[in-house]
Design a protein around this motif. Structure first.
Motif, PDB file in Angstrom:
ATOM      1  N   ARG A  97      -0.698 -12.105 -28.784  1.00 26.37           N
ATOM      2  CA  ARG A  97       0.435 -11.882 -27.886  1.00 26.37           C
ATOM      3  C   ARG A  97       0.530 -10.415 -27.467  1.00 26.37           C
ATOM      4  N   TRP A  98       0.232  -9.504 -28.396  1.00 24.53           N
ATOM      5  CA  TRP A  98       0.240  -8.084 -28.050  1.00 24.53           C
ATOM      6  C   TRP A  98      -0.819  -7.783 -26.995  1.00 24.53           C
ATOM      7  N   GLN A  99      -2.021  -8.345 -27.200  1.00 24.75           N
ATOM      8  CA  GLN A  99      -3.090  -8.100 -26.229  1.00 24.75           C
ATOM      9  C   GLN A  99      -2.738  -8.674 -24.858  1.00 24.75           C
ATOM     10  N   ILE A 100      -2.089  -9.840 -24.832  1.00 25.07           N
ATOM     11  CA  ILE A 100      -1.639 -10.413 -23.561  1.00 25.07           C
ATOM     12  C   ILE A 100      -0.640  -9.461 -22.909  1.00 25.07           C
ATOM     13  N   ASP A 101       0.357  -9.010 -23.676  1.00 23.83           N
ATOM     14  CA  ASP A 101       1.384  -8.103 -23.145  1.00 23.83           C
ATOM     15  C   ASP A 101       0.794  -6.795 -22.636  1.00 23.83           C
ATOM     16  N   GLN A 102      -0.285  -6.336 -23.285  1.00 21.77           N
ATOM     17  CA  GLN A 102      -0.931  -5.088 -22.878  1.00 21.77           C
ATOM     18  C   GLN A 102      -1.849  -5.271 -21.667  1.00 21.77           C
ATOM     19  N   GLY A 103      -2.049  -6.507 -21.256  1.00 24.94           N
ATOM     20  CA  GLY A 103      -2.902  -6.774 -20.094  1.00 24.94           C
ATOM     21  C   GLY A 103      -4.387  -6.698 -20.384  1.00 24.94           C
ATOM     22  N   HIS A 104      -4.781  -6.877 -21.645  1.00 22.74           N
ATOM     23  CA  HIS A 104      -6.202  -6.834 -22.001  1.00 22.74           C
ATOM     24  C   HIS A 104      -6.971  -7.956 -21.307  1.00 22.74           C
ATOM     25  N   ALA A 105      -8.203  -7.688 -20.964  1.00 24.95           N
ATOM     26  CA  ALA A 105      -9.080  -8.679 -20.316  1.00 24.95           C
ATOM     27  C   ALA A 105      -9.632  -9.613 -21.395  1.00 24.95           C
ATOM     28  N   LEU A 106      -8.816 -10.543 -21.837  1.00 22.19           N
ATOM     29  CA  LEU A 106      -9.184 -11.412 -22.954  1.00 22.19           C
ATOM     30  C   LEU A 106     -10.256 -12.424 -22.603  1.00 22.19           C
ATOM     31  N   LYS A 141      -4.848 -21.264 -11.452  1.00 24.50           N
ATOM     32  CA  LYS A 141      -4.160 -20.009 -11.789  1.00 24.50           C
ATOM     33  C   LYS A 141      -5.162 -19.024 -12.368  1.00 24.50           C
ATOM     34  N   PRO A 142      -4.868 -17.729 -12.259  1.00 31.97           N
ATOM     35  CA  PRO A 142      -5.732 -16.726 -12.902  1.00 31.97           C
ATOM     36  C   PRO A 142      -5.755 -16.932 -14.427  1.00 31.97           C
ATOM     37  N   PHE A 143      -6.850 -16.483 -15.038  1.00 28.10           N
ATOM     38  CA  PHE A 143      -7.042 -16.635 -16.477  1.00 28.10           C
ATOM     39  C   PHE A 143      -5.830 -16.154 -17.260  1.00 28.10           C
ATOM     40  N   ALA A 144      -5.341 -14.942 -16.987  1.00 30.96           N
ATOM     41  CA  ALA A 144      -4.238 -14.366 -17.767  1.00 30.96           C
ATOM     42  C   ALA A 144      -2.993 -15.248 -17.706  1.00 30.96           C
ATOM     43  N   ALA A 145      -2.697 -15.800 -16.560  1.00 27.48           N
ATOM     44  CA  ALA A 145      -1.520 -16.674 -16.416  1.00 27.48           C
ATOM     45  C   ALA A 145      -1.716 -17.969 -17.201  1.00 27.48           C
ATOM     46  N   ARG A 146      -2.922 -18.537 -17.137  1.00 31.95           N
ATOM     47  CA  ARG A 146      -3.204 -19.765 -17.890  1.00 31.95           C
ATOM     48  C   ARG A 146      -3.113 -19.523 -19.395  1.00 31.95           C
ATOM     49  N   LEU A 147      -3.642 -18.378 -19.842  1.00 33.96           N
ATOM     50  CA  LEU A 147      -3.594 -18.060 -21.266  1.00 33.96           C
ATOM     51  C   LEU A 147      -2.152 -17.850 -21.725  1.00 33.96           C
ATOM     52  N   THR A 148      -1.387 -17.097 -20.968  1.00 30.45           N
ATOM     53  CA  THR A 148       0.022 -16.861 -21.307  1.00 30.45           C
ATOM     54  C   THR A 148       0.764 -18.184 -21.433  1.00 30.45           C
ATOM     55  N   GLU A 149       0.534 -19.080 -20.492  1.00 30.31           N
ATOM     56  CA  GLU A 149       1.187 -20.393 -20.507  1.00 30.31           C
ATOM     57  C   GLU A 149       0.746 -21.226 -21.715  1.00 30.31           C
ATOM     58  N   ALA A 150      -0.549 -21.238 -21.991  1.00 29.36           N
ATOM     59  CA  ALA A 150      -1.066 -22.022 -23.120  1.00 29.36           C
ATOM     60  C   ALA A 150      -0.514 -21.509 -24.453  1.00 29.36           C
ATOM     61  N   VAL A 151      -0.470 -20.196 -24.616  1.00 35.05           N
ATOM     62  CA  VAL A 151       0.033 -19.610 -25.863  1.00 35.05           C
ATOM     63  C   VAL A 151       1.530 -19.878 -26.005  1.00 35.05           C
ATOM     64  N   ALA A 152       2.284 -19.726 -24.934  1.00 33.09           N
ATOM     65  CA  ALA A 152       3.732 -19.974 -24.990  1.00 33.09           C
ATOM     66  C   ALA A 152       4.016 -21.435 -25.321  1.00 33.09           C
TER      67      ALA A 152
END
Length: 191
Positions: free
Chosen positions: A31-40, A3-14
Motif C-alpha cells: 500500500r505504501w508503494q502504491i501511495d508513493q506511485g512506484h512502478a509496481l 484501466k491503467p495498471f496502477a488503477a487496477r492494482l489499487t482497486e484489486a488491493v482495496a
C-alpha cells in the motif's frame, strides 16, 4: 478500454482488503508503494514489485498443480513477474500455461468472474547478483483455477524442473493461507 495498471492494482488491493483479508493482512509495504506511485509493474522496482500466481486445482479440490522451480529449488504454485495482460488473473493463467502446459484452465467460480485476488502474499525473495538485483519483495496476487488433472503437462524446462499434480496438503509448507482458504471452500468429506 482497460484501466491503467496502477488503477487496477489499487482497486484489486482495496477490494481484497475490504472483502477477503484477515485482520493481520495489512499489506503495508504494498500500500505504501502504491501511495508513493512506484512502478509496481516493473521487475526493476524496489523494494518490491507485482507478481501473479495460480492455484490450479482438480475439480474436486483434492489435488493441486505445482512446479519444481529451478531457481528457488522447491515446489511452488506456478507464477511469475507481471507481464501486461487484460487482468491480473489472465497474467496468472498465462504463467500457469507457460510453466506447465496445463490445458483447459478456467477461473474458479469463487472469483465470480472478477479480478478479485484469492490471496495477496507479499514475501521476501533473494536477489540475483548476476542481474544487479538486490533482495526484494514480491507482491504476489494469487488466483484460483480449475483444470483436469488427467490432461498431459509439459514443464517449461528453462524455469522449472518438473510440473506435477500433488495432494492438496502439499500446500501446507508452501502457502498455508492459500491452503486454509481452499479448504474453507471445499465441502467437508469431499477430499
Amino acid at each position: 478500454m482497460t484501466k491503467p495498471f496502477a488503477a487496477r492494482l489499487t482497486e484489486a488491493v482495496a477490494r481484497y482488503r475490504a472483502e477477503i483479508a484477515g485482520p493481520r493482512e495489512l499489506l503495508s509495504l504494498l500500500r505504501w508503494q502504491i501511495d508513493q506511485g512506484h512502478a509496481l509493474d516493473s521487475r526493476d522496482t524496489f523494494p518490491g514489485h507485482v507478481t501473479t500466481s495460480a492455484y490450479v486445482l482438480s475439480p474436486d479440490h483434492s489435488r493441486i498443480l505445482l512446479i519444481d522451480h529451478v531457481v528457488i529449488g522447491r515446489w511452488l504454485q506456478p507464477g511469475g513477474h507481471w507481464e501486461e495482460a487484460e487482468s491480473f488473473h489472465a497474467s496468472a493463467a498465462r504463467e500457469a500455461l507457460e510453466e506447465t502446459g496445463v490445458q483447459g484452465l478456467r477461473l474458479h467460480p469463487w472469483h465470480e468472474g472478477s479480478d478479485r485476488p484469492f490471496v495477496i502474499d507479499s514475501h521476501d525473495v533473494p536477489g540475483k547478483p548476476s542481474r544487479g538485483e538486490p533482495a526484494h519483495v514480491h507482491h504476489d496476487l494469487q488466483y484460483l483455477f480449475l483444470a483436469d488433472p488427467g490432461a498431459p503437462l509439459v514443464a517449461q524446462i528453462e524455469e522449472v524442473h518438473a510440473a506435477a499434480w500433488k495432494p492438496l496438503a502439499e500446500l501446507a509448507d508452501i502457502a498455508p493461507l492459500g491452503l486454509a482458504r481452499i479448504c474453507s471452500l471445499t465441502p467437508p468429506g469431499a477430499l
